[in-house]
Design a protein around this motif. Structure first.
Motif, short mmCIF file in Angstrom:
data_model
loop_
_atom_site.label_atom_id
_atom_site.label_comp_id
_atom_site.label_asym_id
_atom_site.label_seq_id
_atom_site.Cartn_x
_atom_site.Cartn_y
_atom_site.Cartn_z
N SER A 87 8.25 15.35 12.57
CA SER A 87 9.10 15.61 12.82
C SER A 87 9.41 17.56 12.21
O SER A 87 8.93 18.36 11.47
N VAL A 88 10.02 18.10 12.77
CA VAL A 88 10.74 19.32 12.63
C VAL A 88 11.47 19.73 12.10
O VAL A 88 12.72 19.06 12.37
N VAL A 89 12.55 20.11 10.81
CA VAL A 89 13.55 20.74 10.38
C VAL A 89 13.35 22.08 9.83
O VAL A 89 12.59 22.86 9.52
N PHE A 90 14.28 23.22 11.34
CA PHE A 90 14.66 24.78 11.25
C PHE A 90 15.35 25.09 9.57
O PHE A 90 16.47 23.94 9.67
N ILE A 91 14.79 25.69 8.94
CA ILE A 91 15.22 26.55 8.43
C ILE A 91 16.23 27.98 8.95
O ILE A 91 15.25 28.89 9.61
N SER A 92 17.44 28.26 8.64
CA SER A 92 17.68 29.01 9.55
C SER A 92 18.95 29.62 8.98
O SER A 92 19.23 29.59 8.44
N GLY A 93 18.29 31.46 9.61
CA GLY A 93 19.85 32.25 9.09
C GLY A 93 21.02 32.22 10.55
O GLY A 93 20.58 31.37 11.17
N HIS A 94 22.60 32.57 9.81
CA HIS A 94 23.00 32.42 10.68
C HIS A 94 22.60 33.32 12.01
O HIS A 94 22.93 33.11 13.34
N ASP A 95 22.15 34.23 12.09
CA ASP A 95 22.18 35.49 12.90
C ASP A 95 21.33 34.70 14.12
O ASP A 95 20.43 34.82 14.92
N ASP A 96 20.40 33.44 13.08
CA ASP A 96 19.09 32.89 14.30
C ASP A 96 19.42 31.42 14.89
O ASP A 96 18.72 30.81 15.79
#
Length: 257
Positions: A87-96
Motif C-alpha cells: 500500500s502507498v501513502v503519499f506525502i504531499s505539499g499543497h502545490d503537489d
C-alpha cells in the motif's frame, strides 16, 4: 502475495523521500504515533524504491510526490505492477495536490499534507490497519469512520468513485458529515482550487473524452454529465478547451488522458 503481521510483530514501512532532514522528521513522527510500524528502508527517489522492492517487501510505503530521478507519481504507477505490491501513502505539499489527485486513480490509499503531524499520521495508519483487518487494505474507508485530519483525502476518494454527473457539494458534504459552506472553504484552503472549479474540470475531462471518442450527440453528452442545458454545456466546454464541442470533434483524434 499478502504480507501478514501477527502477535508482537510490526508493519514494515518503506520511506521514500529525497530530503534527508524530512526523512528524519518522518521517522520521529512515525515513532510518536505509538503504532506498530517500523521503517525498514529509506530511499531517496522512486527508482531506488522500485529496485529495493524487487528484492524485499514492505507492508506500507510512505512516498513523497516530488523527487528527482523518479517522482512519486511514476513510482506508484510502476509499483502497481509488482507482485505483492505494498500500500502507498503519499506525502504531499499543497502545490503537489493535482499530482496526488491523479495518484488516487492508481490505488494510493491516502495522503498526508506537509508538514505531517503525529495525529494526522496516526489517523491514516489506523484507517489503513482497520481496512486491512476487513480484508481490503486498498479500499477507501467509510467517511464516518475517519476524523477530519484526512478530510481532503476522503473527499477526493468519494469524488473519484462517484459518477461525474452526480457530483455536488451538498451531497459530498453530507457524506462526510460537514456543512457544505465549510467544506467548500476547507477544500479551497487545502487544494488551492475551488470545489466547483474542480468538479467542472473533471466533467470537462470526461466531456473531451466523450466528444473525441464517441458518436454521441452533444445533447446526449451534456445529459450524461449532468447538464440539462446543452447551450450552457457547450459554453462551458468552449471555455475549457477554446473550441465548441463540434469544433473539437471535427479537429481530429487527440489524447483525452
Amino acid at each position: 502475495m499478502r504480507h501478514t503481521v501477527t502477535g508482537n510483530e510490526t508493519y514494515k514501512v518503506l520511506l521514500v523521500e529525497d530530503e534527508r532532514w524530512v526523512r528524519l522528521v518522518l521517522r520521529e513522527v512515525l515513532k510518536e504515533t505509538g503504532l506498530p510500524f517500523r521503517i525498514v528502508q529509506e530511499c531517496g527517489n522512486g527508482l531506488e524504491a522500485l529496485d529495493w522492492l524487487k528484492e524485499n517487501n514492505a507492508h506500507l510505503v510512505l512516498a513523497d510526490v516530488k523527487m528527482p530521478v523518479m517522482d512519486g507519481l511514476s513510482f506508484v504507477e510502476q509499483a502497481s505492477r509488482l507482485a505483492g505490491k505494498p500500500s502507498v501513502v503519499f506525502i504531499s505539499g499543497h502545490d503537489d495536490f493535482h499530482a496526488a489527485r491523479q495518484a488516487l486513480r492508481w490505488g494510493v490509499v491516502d495522503y498526508l499534507l506537509k508538514p505531517v503531524e503525529a495525529e494526522e499520521m496516526a489517523a491514516v495508519l489506523r484507517r489503513w490497519m482497520a481496512e486491512r483487518e476487513k480484508g481490503g487494505s486498498s479500499a477507501a474507508p467509510s467517511p464516518a469512520a475517519a476524523d477530519e485530519t484526512s478530510l481532503i483525502g476522503r473527499v477526493l476518494r468519494i469524488i473519484h468513485s462517484s459518477p461525474v454527473h452526480a457530483l455536488s457539494l451538498s451531497d459530498i458534504a453530507a457524506k462526510v458529515h460537514m456543512n457544505p459552506s465549510y467544506l467548500s472553504q476547507y477544500f479551497k484552503q487545502h487544494t488551492g482550487t475551488n470545489f466547483i472549479d474542480y468538479i467542472v474540470g473533471l466533467r470537462m475531462e470526461e466531456a473531451r473524452r466523450l466528444v473525441a471518442s464517441t458518436t454521441l450527440r452533444i445533447c446526449e453528452i451534456a445529459e450524461r454529465l449532468g447538464y440539462n442545458d446543452t447551450a450552457y454545456f457547450s459554453n462551458a466546454f468552449k471555455k475549457a478547451t477554446g473550441q465548441t464541442p463540434l469544433e473539437y470533434r471535427k479537429s481530429g483524434p487527440k489524447s483525452c488522458s
